[in-house]
Design a protein around this motif. Structure first.
Motif, PDB file in Angstrom:
ATOM      1  N   ARG A  86      -5.359   6.626  16.564  1.00 17.98           N
ATOM      2  CA  ARG A  86      -5.016   7.051  17.908  1.00 17.98           C
ATOM      3  C   ARG A  86      -5.383   8.510  18.049  1.00 17.98           C
ATOM      4  O   ARG A  86      -5.054   9.341  17.212  1.00 17.98           O
ATOM      5  CB  ARG A  86      -3.512   6.865  18.127  1.00 17.98           C
ATOM      6  N   SER A  91      -7.116   4.719  21.743  1.00 20.11           N
ATOM      7  CA  SER A  91      -6.748   4.114  20.467  1.00 20.11           C
ATOM      8  C   SER A  91      -7.620   2.907  20.184  1.00 20.11           C
ATOM      9  O   SER A  91      -8.134   2.257  21.105  1.00 20.11           O
ATOM     10  CB  SER A  91      -5.273   3.694  20.454  1.00 20.11           C
ATOM     11  N   ARG A 102      -9.291  -4.125  19.452  1.00 23.08           N
ATOM     12  CA  ARG A 102      -8.734  -3.740  20.747  1.00 23.08           C
ATOM     13  C   ARG A 102      -8.969  -2.257  20.995  1.00 23.08           C
ATOM     14  O   ARG A 102      -8.650  -1.415  20.152  1.00 23.08           O
ATOM     15  CB  ARG A 102      -7.234  -4.039  20.785  1.00 23.08           C
ATOM     16  N   ARG A 104      -8.239   0.814  23.719  1.00 24.91           N
ATOM     17  CA  ARG A 104      -7.394   1.183  24.842  1.00 24.91           C
ATOM     18  C   ARG A 104      -7.598   2.643  25.236  1.00 24.91           C
ATOM     19  O   ARG A 104      -7.743   3.512  24.371  1.00 24.91           O
ATOM     20  CB  ARG A 104      -5.921   0.925  24.515  1.00 24.91           C
ATOM     21  N   ASP A 106      -5.834   5.410  28.151  1.00 27.86           N
ATOM     22  CA  ASP A 106      -4.796   5.621  29.157  1.00 27.86           C
ATOM     23  C   ASP A 106      -4.936   7.022  29.731  1.00 27.86           C
ATOM     24  O   ASP A 106      -4.307   7.981  29.287  1.00 27.86           O
ATOM     25  CB  ASP A 106      -3.414   5.434  28.532  1.00 27.86           C
ATOM     26  N   LYS A 111      -8.931   4.012  32.747  1.00 26.97           N
ATOM     27  CA  LYS A 111      -7.987   3.209  31.983  1.00 26.97           C
ATOM     28  C   LYS A 111      -8.716   1.969  31.462  1.00 26.97           C
ATOM     29  O   LYS A 111      -9.528   1.378  32.185  1.00 26.97           O
ATOM     30  CB  LYS A 111      -6.787   2.784  32.837  1.00 26.97           C
ATOM     31  N   ASP A 113      -8.133  -1.564  28.706  1.00 23.32           N
ATOM     32  CA  ASP A 113      -7.491  -2.388  27.682  1.00 23.32           C
ATOM     33  C   ASP A 113      -8.465  -3.536  27.432  1.00 23.32           C
ATOM     34  O   ASP A 113      -8.475  -4.535  28.159  1.00 23.32           O
ATOM     35  CB  ASP A 113      -6.126  -2.889  28.144  1.00 23.32           C
ATOM     36  N   GLY A 151     -10.262  -8.471  29.088  1.00 20.06           N
ATOM     37  CA  GLY A 151      -9.335  -7.406  29.459  1.00 20.06           C
ATOM     38  C   GLY A 151      -9.714  -6.762  30.771  1.00 20.06           C
ATOM     39  O   GLY A 151     -10.270  -7.412  31.662  1.00 20.06           O
TER      40      GLY A 151
END
Length: 365
Positions: A86, A91, A102, A104, A106, A111, A113, A151
């Protein structure tokens, strides 16, 4: 120091996992992802680098949508725990090794995911080794894997839903020694000033039933110090057809070192001759994820735990600027009757006879 990584049976030396095999400050361990909606836009890419010998981890996520490239960058002090992937608002999670990852983000403007799902097995490329006189300046291993994404991605308030049938891409993992960050006086800041010349092409491409891959490094006279090509079915466990011959033709856009059109030629035992025609739609500038960036370059200390955001119109980019020479061109792809999409990554500095380049940054006429 013992860390979480030591609980896994992955040791290669008598040292704890935190301690890498070399004291060379240029040791790195990197994640890379890219993805493209099959309509051509948006395009996104991410790079996360871990540099144990300088104590830094950095990451960037950048996306092109509507002619604007958005860049989220982050960096922090690594600390002892390399399993903590992270960095600021970004991350990466390994959900199923070699199958699902995955990603991600933010941030208020960007944004994401996104779950990367493998379409084919990982492809190990030949080891990269390069010396400047007696000194080894590049010694690394990398694998590339084709996949699709599920996603969502939100850019400047607009949301894009991703499904593996609609959003394809690739990821790679590389680790070893390569020039990073500022160097000591006896060090090597990057391949470019030391070699005086660097020619690099990298092109993973996705079709409905087939995935192809090619990369190549050439010297100024066209001789090669690295090359690789492969064709595989878009199916986990499918046999890999390694190319015995690799070639390419680049038609450069005037005033640049970037492709107007390109053709990749792979010759392999099972597939025979595969000709992949590439038509660039637009360029993604790799400085958005740290490459050639003067401040947010890989392995550079910018603060104990910091992040930043910027955006720029791709139409305003100065194609003659050194910072913008490293690109990934998002390309429509054809291979016989097949139609697909992929990228052509290019970083061309210095002379290259076949291309007609004679100086460090002269452009195609």
């Amino acid at each position: 120091m013992i860390t979480q990584g030591d609980d896994y049976p992955i040791h290669q030396t008598p040292e704890p996992v935190q301690q890498v095999f070399t004291s060379d400050r240029n040791f790195y361990d990197r994640f890379f992802f890219n993805g493209y909606f099959r309509e051509g836009e948006p395009y996104f890419a991410a790079a996360m680098g871990i540099y144990p010998n300088v104590g830094i981890i950095d990451c960037a996520f950048s996306v092109v949508a509507g002619g604007v490239q958005h860049c989220v960058r982050a960096s922090r002090v690594l600390g002892a725990e390399r399993m903590d992937t992270r960095v600021g608002p970004i991350s990466i999670e390994i959900v199923r090794p070699m199958r699902s990852m995955r990603l991600r983000v933010d941030h208020e403007t960007v944004k994401a995911d996104l779950m990367f799902e493998a379409r084919a097995d990982a492809i190990e490329e030949p080891r990269f080794s390069r010396r400047n006189g007696p000194r080894l300046i590049m010694d690394l291993t990398r694998f590339t894997q084709h996949g699709g994404y599920s996603g969502s991605l939100t850019v400047a308030g607009k949301k894009y839903e991703a499904q593996p049938s609609r959003v394809w891409g690739s990821r790679d993992r590389s680790w070893g020694v390569r020039g990073i960050g500022p160097q000591d006086p006896a060090g090597v800041p990057s391949p470019t000033p030391v070699m005086g010349q660097f020619y690099w092409l990298w092109s993973p491409t996705n079709f409905e039933d087939v995935c192809t891959h090619c990369d190549c490094n050439e010297n100024a006279d066209g001789s090669r110090w690295h090359q690789f090509g492969a064709v595989t079915q878009a199916e986990l466990g499918a046999p890999l057809d390694l190319a015995t011959g690799v070639d390419f033709n680049i038609n450069y856009a005037p005033g640049t070192r970037h492709a107007k059109t390109a053709e990749i030629i792979l010759r392999s035992p099972r597939a025979g001759e595969s000709r992949i025609e590439l038509k660039p739609l637009y360029n993604f500038y790799m400085q958005g994820i740290g490459y050639f960036h003067p401040k947010w370059g890989h392995g550079m200390y910018v603060g104990p735990d910091v992040s930043t955001y910027e955006s720029f119109k791709t139409a305003d980019v100065n194609e003659r600027d050194l910072m913008h020479q490293h690109i990934q061109a998002v390309c429509q792809a054809k291979m016989g009757s097949r139609e697909g999409i992929g990228i052509l990554e290019m970083a061309i500095l210095g002379p290259h006879e076949r291309s007609g380049f004679k100086e460090f940054l002269d452009m195609h006429k």
